[in-house]
Scaffold this motif. Structure first.
Motif, mmCIF file in Angstrom:
data_model
loop_
_atom_site.group_PDB
_atom_site.id
_atom_site.type_symbol
_atom_site.label_atom_id
_atom_site.label_comp_id
_atom_site.label_asym_id
_atom_site.label_seq_id
_atom_site.Cartn_x
_atom_site.Cartn_y
_atom_site.Cartn_z
ATOM 1 N N ILE A 20 0.843 -1.205 0.000
ATOM 2 C CA ILE A 20 0.000 0.000 0.000
ATOM 3 C C ILE A 20 0.872 1.247 0.000
ATOM 4 C CG2 ILE A 20 -1.638 1.335 1.391
ATOM 5 C CD1 ILE A 20 -2.915 -1.346 2.179
ATOM 6 N N ARG A 21 1.936 1.232 0.764
ATOM 7 C CA ARG A 21 2.857 2.375 0.799
ATOM 8 C C ARG A 21 3.414 2.650 -0.592
ATOM 9 N NH1 ARG A 21 8.104 4.207 1.797
ATOM 10 N NH2 ARG A 21 9.116 2.212 1.481
ATOM 11 N N ILE A 22 3.842 1.610 -1.280
ATOM 12 C CA ILE A 22 4.398 1.758 -2.632
ATOM 13 C C ILE A 22 3.335 2.274 -3.596
ATOM 14 C CG2 ILE A 22 5.297 0.460 -4.602
ATOM 15 C CD1 ILE A 22 6.826 -1.264 -2.497
ATOM 16 N N GLU A 23 2.123 1.742 -3.484
ATOM 17 C CA GLU A 23 1.027 2.185 -4.354
ATOM 18 C C GLU A 23 0.731 3.669 -4.164
ATOM 19 O OE1 GLU A 23 -3.774 1.433 -4.969
ATOM 20 O OE2 GLU A 23 -2.642 0.096 -3.661
ATOM 21 N N LEU A 24 0.689 4.112 -2.919
ATOM 22 C CA LEU A 24 0.392 5.521 -2.645
ATOM 23 C C LEU A 24 1.540 6.432 -3.062
ATOM 24 C CD1 LEU A 24 -1.401 5.132 0.792
ATOM 25 C CD2 LEU A 24 -2.450 5.610 -1.431
ATOM 26 N N LEU A 25 2.770 6.006 -2.817
ATOM 27 C CA LEU A 25 3.915 6.812 -3.243
ATOM 28 C C LEU A 25 3.970 6.948 -4.761
ATOM 29 C CD1 LEU A 25 6.684 5.572 -0.790
ATOM 30 C CD2 LEU A 25 5.632 7.844 -0.848
ATOM 31 N N ALA A 26 3.516 5.942 -5.468
ATOM 32 C CA ALA A 26 3.535 5.970 -6.933
ATOM 33 C C ALA A 26 2.597 7.034 -7.494
ATOM 34 C CB ALA A 26 3.174 4.601 -7.490
ATOM 35 N N THR A 27 1.633 7.485 -6.707
ATOM 36 C CA THR A 27 0.716 8.520 -7.208
ATOM 37 C C THR A 27 1.448 9.817 -7.515
ATOM 38 O OG1 THR A 27 0.079 9.372 -5.006
ATOM 39 C CG2 THR A 27 -1.219 7.532 -5.910
ATOM 40 N N ARG A 28 2.617 10.022 -6.893
ATOM 41 C CA ARG A 28 3.390 11.247 -7.145
ATOM 42 C C ARG A 28 3.842 11.350 -8.599
ATOM 43 N NH1 ARG A 28 7.760 10.950 -2.346
ATOM 44 N NH2 ARG A 28 8.069 8.958 -3.379
ATOM 45 N N ASP A 29 3.971 10.203 -9.275
ATOM 46 C CA ASP A 29 4.464 10.186 -10.649
ATOM 47 C C ASP A 29 3.360 10.342 -11.692
ATOM 48 O OD1 ASP A 29 7.016 9.739 -9.609
ATOM 49 O OD2 ASP A 29 6.703 7.565 -9.608
ATOM 50 N N ASP A 30 2.121 10.398 -11.257
ATOM 51 C CA ASP A 30 1.002 10.528 -12.179
ATOM 52 C C ASP A 30 0.914 11.963 -12.719
ATOM 53 O OD1 ASP A 30 -1.555 8.912 -13.008
ATOM 54 O OD2 ASP A 30 -2.256 10.950 -12.558
ATOM 55 N N GLU A 31 0.273 12.100 -13.868
ATOM 56 C CA GLU A 31 0.076 13.428 -14.464
ATOM 57 C C GLU A 31 -0.746 14.323 -13.535
ATOM 58 O OE1 GLU A 31 -2.458 14.921 -18.190
ATOM 59 O OE2 GLU A 31 -0.818 13.567 -18.720
ATOM 60 N N ASN A 32 -1.694 13.734 -12.829
ATOM 61 C CA ASN A 32 -2.504 14.458 -11.859
ATOM 62 C C ASN A 32 -2.404 13.707 -10.528
ATOM 63 O OD1 ASN A 32 -4.430 15.760 -10.341
ATOM 64 N ND2 ASN A 32 -5.904 15.907 -12.002
ATOM 65 N N LEU A 34 -2.785 14.320 -7.304
ATOM 66 C CA LEU A 34 -3.809 14.412 -6.269
ATOM 67 C C LEU A 34 -5.035 13.577 -6.626
ATOM 68 C CD1 LEU A 34 -4.516 15.558 -3.546
ATOM 69 C CD2 LEU A 34 -5.363 17.613 -4.689
ATOM 70 N N ALA A 35 -5.468 13.656 -7.870
ATOM 71 C CA ALA A 35 -6.618 12.851 -8.304
ATOM 72 C C ALA A 35 -6.290 11.367 -8.238
ATOM 73 C CB ALA A 35 -7.031 13.245 -9.714
ATOM 74 N N CYS A 36 -5.093 10.999 -8.632
ATOM 75 C CA CYS A 36 -4.653 9.602 -8.578
ATOM 76 C C CYS A 36 -4.612 9.121 -7.126
ATOM 77 C CB CYS A 36 -3.298 9.471 -9.252
ATOM 78 S SG CYS A 36 -2.690 7.783 -9.378
ATOM 79 N N PHE A 37 -4.100 9.953 -6.232
ATOM 80 C CA PHE A 37 -4.050 9.617 -4.813
ATOM 81 C C PHE A 37 -5.447 9.400 -4.260
ATOM 82 C CE2 PHE A 37 -4.196 11.210 -0.397
ATOM 83 C CZ PHE A 37 -3.375 10.274 0.210
ATOM 84 N N ASP A 82 0.209 23.700 4.350
ATOM 85 C CA ASP A 82 -1.205 23.644 4.004
ATOM 86 C C ASP A 82 -1.481 22.516 3.019
ATOM 87 O OD1 ASP A 82 0.066 24.758 1.821
ATOM 88 O OD2 ASP A 82 -1.597 26.087 1.335
ATOM 89 N N ASP A 83 -0.504 21.728 2.731
ATOM 90 C CA ASP A 83 -0.638 20.682 1.721
ATOM 91 C C ASP A 83 -0.602 19.310 2.391
ATOM 92 O OD1 ASP A 83 -0.486 18.975 -0.438
ATOM 93 O OD2 ASP A 83 1.084 20.102 -1.456
ATOM 94 N N TYR A 84 -1.785 18.816 2.759
ATOM 95 C CA TYR A 84 -1.856 17.527 3.449
ATOM 96 C C TYR A 84 -1.335 16.391 2.575
ATOM 97 C CZ TYR A 84 -4.512 19.146 7.523
ATOM 98 O OH TYR A 84 -4.906 19.749 8.689
ATOM 99 N N TYR A 85 -1.516 16.495 1.265
ATOM 100 C CA TYR A 85 -0.996 15.454 0.366
ATOM 101 C C TYR A 85 0.532 15.387 0.478
ATOM 102 C CZ TYR A 85 0.352 13.117 -3.986
ATOM 103 O OH TYR A 85 0.931 12.271 -4.917
ATOM 104 N N ALA A 86 1.193 16.528 0.402
ATOM 105 C CA ALA A 86 2.659 16.558 0.479
ATOM 106 C C ALA A 86 3.141 16.082 1.843
ATOM 107 C CB ALA A 86 3.190 17.962 0.190
#
Length: 95
Positions: A20-32, A34-37, A82-86
């Motif tokens: 799950i950690r790897i899957e969530l970290l991989a969202t950083r490489d998506d074009e969007n 936040l939406a991927c996350f 202010d960036d909870y995603y980051a």
């Protein structure tokens, strides 16, 4: 349950489940990222959407700014506070 509660529960899960950690970290490489996350969160059963995530971060930051020197010009500028995603990504990345 608040967005922060959801993120805390998800963070606990991600820290204890490497896939799950790897899957969530991989969202950083998506074009969007936040939406991927958010899509990954929903697939994992966590009701987190982009607007709620952004709004919660901005509200928390605004409250912190008001609490430090009245939010005036001398208040500290905290990068990404202010960036909870980051902040979430940083927390699970340094596992």
């Amino acid at each position: 349950m608040t967005v922060l509660d959801e993120l805390n529960n998800l963070q606990y899960l991600a820290i204890h489940d490497e896939s799950i950690r790897i899957e969530l970290l991989a969202t950083r490489d998506d074009e969007n990222p936040l939406a991927c996350f958010c899509a990954a969160c929903r697939e994992l059963g966590f009701d987190i959407n982009a607007m709620d995530l952004v709004y919660a971060g901005e509200e928390a930051y605004a409250g912190m700014r008001r609490a430090t020197n009245g939010g005036g010009e001398n208040s500290p500028m905290l990068e990404n506070e202010d960036d909870y995603y980051a902040m979430f990504m940083a927390a699970i990345d340094r596992k």
